[in-house]
Design a protein around this motif. Sequence first.
Motif, short mmCIF file in Angstrom:
data_model
loop_
_atom_site.label_atom_id
_atom_site.label_comp_id
_atom_site.label_asym_id
_atom_site.label_seq_id
_atom_site.Cartn_x
_atom_site.Cartn_y
_atom_site.Cartn_z
N ALA A 1 -1.75 2.46 -18.49
CA ALA A 1 -2.43 1.58 -17.54
C ALA A 1 -2.69 2.29 -16.22
N ALA A 2 -3.68 1.78 -15.51
CA ALA A 2 -3.98 2.30 -14.18
C ALA A 2 -2.91 1.84 -13.18
N MET A 3 -2.85 2.52 -12.05
CA MET A 3 -1.93 2.11 -11.00
C MET A 3 -2.30 0.71 -10.52
N PRO A 4 -1.34 -0.21 -10.48
CA PRO A 4 -1.66 -1.58 -10.05
C PRO A 4 -2.16 -1.65 -8.61
N ILE A 5 -1.45 -0.99 -7.69
CA ILE A 5 -1.81 -1.06 -6.27
C ILE A 5 -1.77 0.34 -5.69
N VAL A 6 -2.90 0.78 -5.17
CA VAL A 6 -2.99 2.09 -4.51
C VAL A 6 -3.17 1.86 -3.02
N TRP A 7 -2.24 2.36 -2.25
CA TRP A 7 -2.28 2.23 -0.80
C TRP A 7 -2.59 3.60 -0.21
N GLY A 8 -3.78 3.74 0.33
CA GLY A 8 -4.20 5.00 0.90
C GLY A 8 -3.93 5.08 2.39
N ILE A 9 -3.28 6.15 2.81
CA ILE A 9 -3.05 6.42 4.22
C ILE A 9 -3.88 7.64 4.57
N SER A 10 -4.91 7.44 5.39
CA SER A 10 -5.85 8.51 5.65
C SER A 10 -6.32 8.46 7.10
N ALA A 11 -7.01 9.53 7.51
CA ALA A 11 -7.47 9.60 8.88
C ALA A 11 -8.48 8.51 9.21
N THR A 12 -9.33 8.18 8.24
CA THR A 12 -10.30 7.10 8.43
C THR A 12 -10.39 6.29 7.14
N ILE A 13 -10.76 5.04 7.28
CA ILE A 13 -10.94 4.19 6.10
C ILE A 13 -12.05 4.75 5.23
N GLY A 14 -13.06 5.35 5.85
CA GLY A 14 -14.17 5.91 5.09
C GLY A 14 -13.72 7.00 4.15
N ASP A 15 -12.75 7.83 4.57
CA ASP A 15 -12.24 8.87 3.70
C ASP A 15 -11.64 8.28 2.43
N PHE A 16 -10.86 7.21 2.60
CA PHE A 16 -10.21 6.61 1.44
C PHE A 16 -11.22 5.94 0.52
#
Length: 242
Positions: A211-226
């Motif tokens: 299965a795919a990851m249920p919840i992916v939380w991205g921490i990045s310099a900008t929301i656009g990057d994520f």
Amino acid sequence: MKFTLKSYQSEAVDDVLKTLERARDEYRSKGTNSSVALSATTGAGKTVMAAAVIESLFWGSDKFGTEPDPGAVVIWFSDDPSLNEQTKDRLRQASEKFTYDQLVTIKPPFSRSKLEPGKVYFLNTQRLSKTSLLTRGASVDDEGAFETMSSGATPDLQGWTIWQTIGNTIDDPDLTVYMILDEAHRGFGTRKNADKPTLVRRLVNGGDGHAAMPIVWGISATIGDFKTAMEDAHADESRRAF
């Protein structure tokens, strides 16, 4: 928390916790996979904010009005093992609640059928490579991307490949996996190579029976990057972005 959060940090933590709660409810009730983004520039204290969020997931928080999630499993992923070790140290510095056995670096031998709730597991790209002892037995293409994550012999001194361990954890209905992509815009490759699956895409999207990851939380310099990273991972069509 050992540190007093600044006002902007408290607001960000509150927003993330509310979003993760919605994402968790969507996953448990409908099976919907989600992505959540936290934009944190250098010096903003992303690790302190992450510590506050994880604390609340594990133990609940009166300050943020959250109940603990007894099935929470956190995977912290980056492409730099030294960065992961720095993050572990900073989490311990930021919170008096994290014990050493709750912050686990995944490295061979790692003989677990499933990951345990109430722990943060640190994983990096090298540990998922075709030469890693954690993945030995899984089939890979010449780019290092996994073509299958379930067949083949298990690694030396292990009963399961790391892919099987993660897959078993996701499949457990009593557990919810929160994957943190640290500096989330890295590791996916570029759009021109989007037809060549990468290790990170496999981790996020699953495949070959996992299965795919249920919840992916991205921490990045900008929301656009994520957002760009998730698009490059082809996760935008099957994953709800909060």
